[in-house]
Design an enzyme around this catalytic site. Structure first.
Site, mmCIF file in Angstrom:
data_model
loop_
_atom_site.group_PDB
_atom_site.id
_atom_site.type_symbol
_atom_site.label_atom_id
_atom_site.label_comp_id
_atom_site.label_asym_id
_atom_site.label_seq_id
_atom_site.Cartn_x
_atom_site.Cartn_y
_atom_site.Cartn_z
ATOM 1 N N CYS A 98 -5.223 3.093 -0.816
ATOM 2 C CA CYS A 98 -4.484 1.881 -0.483
ATOM 3 C C CYS A 98 -5.125 0.654 -1.125
ATOM 4 O O CYS A 98 -4.426 -0.242 -1.603
ATOM 5 C CB CYS A 98 -4.399 1.714 1.027
ATOM 6 S SG CYS A 98 -3.385 2.996 1.809
ATOM 7 N N GLU A 109 -0.050 0.966 4.571
ATOM 8 C CA GLU A 109 -0.188 -0.059 3.542
ATOM 9 C C GLU A 109 0.705 0.229 2.337
ATOM 10 O O GLU A 109 1.335 -0.680 1.791
ATOM 11 C CB GLU A 109 -1.648 -0.151 3.070
ATOM 12 C CG GLU A 109 -2.619 -0.533 4.156
ATOM 13 C CD GLU A 109 -3.262 0.654 4.863
ATOM 14 O OE1 GLU A 109 -4.395 0.499 5.343
ATOM 15 O OE2 GLU A 109 -2.638 1.743 4.938
ATOM 16 N N CYS A 135 -7.916 2.435 3.003
ATOM 17 C CA CYS A 135 -8.676 3.495 2.342
ATOM 18 C C CYS A 135 -8.734 3.191 0.843
ATOM 19 O O CYS A 135 -8.140 2.224 0.362
ATOM 20 C CB CYS A 135 -8.012 4.853 2.599
ATOM 21 S SG CYS A 135 -6.453 5.086 1.715
ATOM 22 N N HIS A 156 0.865 6.165 3.646
ATOM 23 C CA HIS A 156 0.051 5.332 4.525
ATOM 24 C C HIS A 156 0.810 4.037 4.808
ATOM 25 O O HIS A 156 1.663 3.613 4.016
ATOM 26 C CB HIS A 156 -1.282 5.005 3.866
ATOM 27 C CG HIS A 156 -2.212 6.168 3.772
ATOM 28 N ND1 HIS A 156 -3.549 6.021 3.513
ATOM 29 C CD2 HIS A 156 -2.007 7.499 3.901
ATOM 30 C CE1 HIS A 156 -4.137 7.196 3.486
ATOM 31 N NE2 HIS A 156 -3.210 8.121 3.710
#
Length: 174
Positions: free
Chosen positions: A86, A55, A83, A53
């Site tokens: 993260c 992040e 999410c 992801h």
């Protein structure tokens, strides 16, 4: 333009790059002392890595630049609410502040669905500010999924999964 908007624009550029590469358009930037120390764009498909992801990629780059997995005093800017995965990484990294654009009503870990970043049981809680350039962030996501649905002909949900309908015609996203 505020500092938050300035850095969110950088994250939006990264999100647009992810979209051009066929990834869900999310971008993230880690800033400390007014300087970018890490950046990332979503790449789980290209990297064949469910943890890729934006992040996580930004945190990894920032940790390498800082020479430490802890990033006190840093701000993470993300075009979409982090999410749960993260958010957990943000807590472990001791990021001081999180600024995000669009809320994630499906997987959000900063208050929309779960509130990992505000959980009093955890030993670190960053300051969170949502909604910075939210409209632009949401537009990137909506346009991406609209184009994906058009090209595949599938009845896809906003999070990218194909929706199945039950006997009553109700969409089931599980």
């Amino acid at each position: 333009m505020s500092e938050d908007e300035r850095w969110m624009r950088r994250a939006l550029d990264l999100a647009a790059r992810a979209a051009r590469e066929g990834e869900v358009p999310v971008g993230a930037v880690v800033v400390r002392g007014g300087v970018e120390i890490g950046a990332g764009a979503n790449a789980p498909i290209g990297d064949a890595d469910p943890t890729a992801h934006a992040e996580i990629k930004a945190l990894r780059a920032a940790s390498r630049a800082a020479g430490n997995y802890r990033l006190p005093g840093a701000t993470l800017y993300a075009t979409m609410e982090p999410c749960v995965m993260c958010a957990g990484a943000i807590v472990h990294a001791r990021v001081g502040r999180v600024v995000y654009g669009a809320a994630d009503e499906r997987w959000g870990g900063a208050g929309s669905v779960f509130d990992v970043l505000g959980c009093a049981r955890l030993n670190h809680r960053p300051v969170v500010r949502g909604g910075v350039l939210a409209e632009e962030s949401a537009r990137l996501l909506l346009d991406f999924f609209r184009a994906r649905r058009r090209s595949s002909g599938a009845d896809a949900d906003p999070a990218g999964g194909v929706r199945q309908r039950d006997d009553r015609g109700v969409a089931d996203s599980c």
